[in-house]
Enzyme design. Structure first.
Site, PDB file in Angstrom:
ATOM      1  N   SER A 163      13.674  23.936  22.741  1.00 52.30           N
ATOM      2  CA  SER A 163      12.358  24.136  22.133  1.00 52.30           C
ATOM      3  C   SER A 163      11.759  22.843  21.595  1.00 52.30           C
ATOM      4  O   SER A 163      11.277  22.779  20.468  1.00 52.30           O
ATOM      5  CB  SER A 163      12.446  25.193  21.018  1.00 52.30           C
ATOM      6  OG  SER A 163      11.180  25.613  20.609  1.00 52.30           O
ATOM      7  N   SER A 191       7.089  28.422  17.586  1.00 50.33           N
ATOM      8  CA  SER A 191       7.555  28.070  18.930  1.00 50.33           C
ATOM      9  C   SER A 191       7.305  29.127  19.987  1.00 50.33           C
ATOM     10  O   SER A 191       7.458  28.852  21.174  1.00 50.33           O
ATOM     11  CB  SER A 191       9.039  27.701  18.897  1.00 50.33           C
ATOM     12  OG  SER A 191       9.190  26.395  18.377  1.00 50.33           O
ATOM     13  N   LYS A 244       5.185  28.162  22.920  1.00 51.37           N
ATOM     14  CA  LYS A 244       5.704  27.533  24.135  1.00 51.37           C
ATOM     15  C   LYS A 244       5.816  28.510  25.295  1.00 51.37           C
ATOM     16  O   LYS A 244       5.902  28.091  26.453  1.00 51.37           O
ATOM     17  CB  LYS A 244       7.044  26.873  23.841  1.00 51.37           C
ATOM     18  CG  LYS A 244       6.911  25.719  22.859  1.00 51.37           C
ATOM     19  CD  LYS A 244       8.278  25.129  22.526  1.00 51.37           C
ATOM     20  CE  LYS A 244       8.138  23.977  21.568  1.00 51.37           C
ATOM     21  NZ  LYS A 244       8.582  24.306  20.230  1.00 51.37           N
TER      22      LYS A 244
END
Length: 182
Positions: free
Chosen positions: A82, A19, A22
Site C-alpha cells: 500500500s 488507502s 488505491k
C-alpha cells in the site's frame, strides 16, 4: 450474486477512505489499456509529491526521479504494501498529471453510480476532501472484482520486485490480513 442488500448500517455515511482510495487507482490502471510491462522513468515532476508523502508519514517504496519501473510493478507496490509513491506514479503515467487522474477517478466513480464519493488524490493520505460511503465502496469493489488484472494483483500475498536502475530486487508482501490467515 443478486445484488440484494441483506444488512446495512450507515451505508450512506461519508467517511475518509484512506488507502481504500488505491482500489480506484489500480482499477483505472487495469482499465487504461496501457502496457503494464513497458519500462518508463519516474518523472522529476513527482519530487514534491514524494516529499509530501514522506512528510505526512505515508507508506512509500522509495521511488526516485529517473528510476526505471513498470506499471505492473507499481500496481503490486500499490496493492500489497500500500505504498503512496507508487500510486502517485501510476496516476502520473496514466493521466499525465495528478489532477487529471483525480478527475478520472471521480468520473469513473460517477459512472459506477457512486453518488457520495469524492477523490482528491490517488493514494488516500488523509484529506477531508477524499471520502466515500460503504454503499459506494461496495460498487467500486464490485467493479474491481470484475476486472481480472486487478484481481490478479489484489490476490497476491507476496511479490518480488525486480531490480531497477536505482534499487536492488526486493520482496514485498500484502498488508491484507484476509490473504494471510493465521
Amino acid at each position: 450474486d443478486t445484488g440484494t442488500v441483506i444488512y446495512e448500517r450507515n451505508a450512506d455515511e461519508q467517511r475518509p477512505i484512506a488507502s481504500l482510495t488505491k482500489m480506484m487507482t489500480c482499477l483505472l490502471l487495469a482499465e487504461s489499456g496501457l502496457d503494464l510491462d513497458e519500462t518508463f522513468a519516474v518523472p522529476e515532476a513527482l519530487s514534491p509529491e514524494f516529499a509530501r508523502i514522506r512528510s505526512e508519514n505515508g507508506a512509500y517504496i522509495d521511488l526516485q526521479p529517473g528510476e526505471e519501473v513498470t506499471l505492473r510493478d507499481l500496481a503490486y507496490c500499490t496493492m500489497l504494501p500500500s505504498t503512496n509513491d507508487s500510486a502517485s506514479t501510476i496516476a502520473w503515467r496514466v493521466a499525465g498529471s495528478l489532477d487529471d487522474f483525480v478527475a478520472q477517478m471521480n468520473q469513473r466513480a460517477a459512472q459506477l453510480g457512486c453518488t457520495d464519493t469524492r477523490y482528491s488524490c490517488p493514494h488516500g493520505l488523509y484529506d477531508h476532501n477524499n471520502y466515500s460511503t460503504p454503499r459506494d465502496m461496495a460498487k467500486i469493489a464490485l467493479a474491481c472484482h470484475a476486472n481480472g488484472t486487478y484481481m490478479q494483483v489484489a490476490n497476491t500475498v507476496s511479490y518480488t520486485l525486480p531490480a531497477t536502475n536505482l534499487h536492488p530486487a526486493r520482496n514485498i508482501s500484502s498488508t491484507n490480513r484476509l490473504l494471510k490467515p493465521g
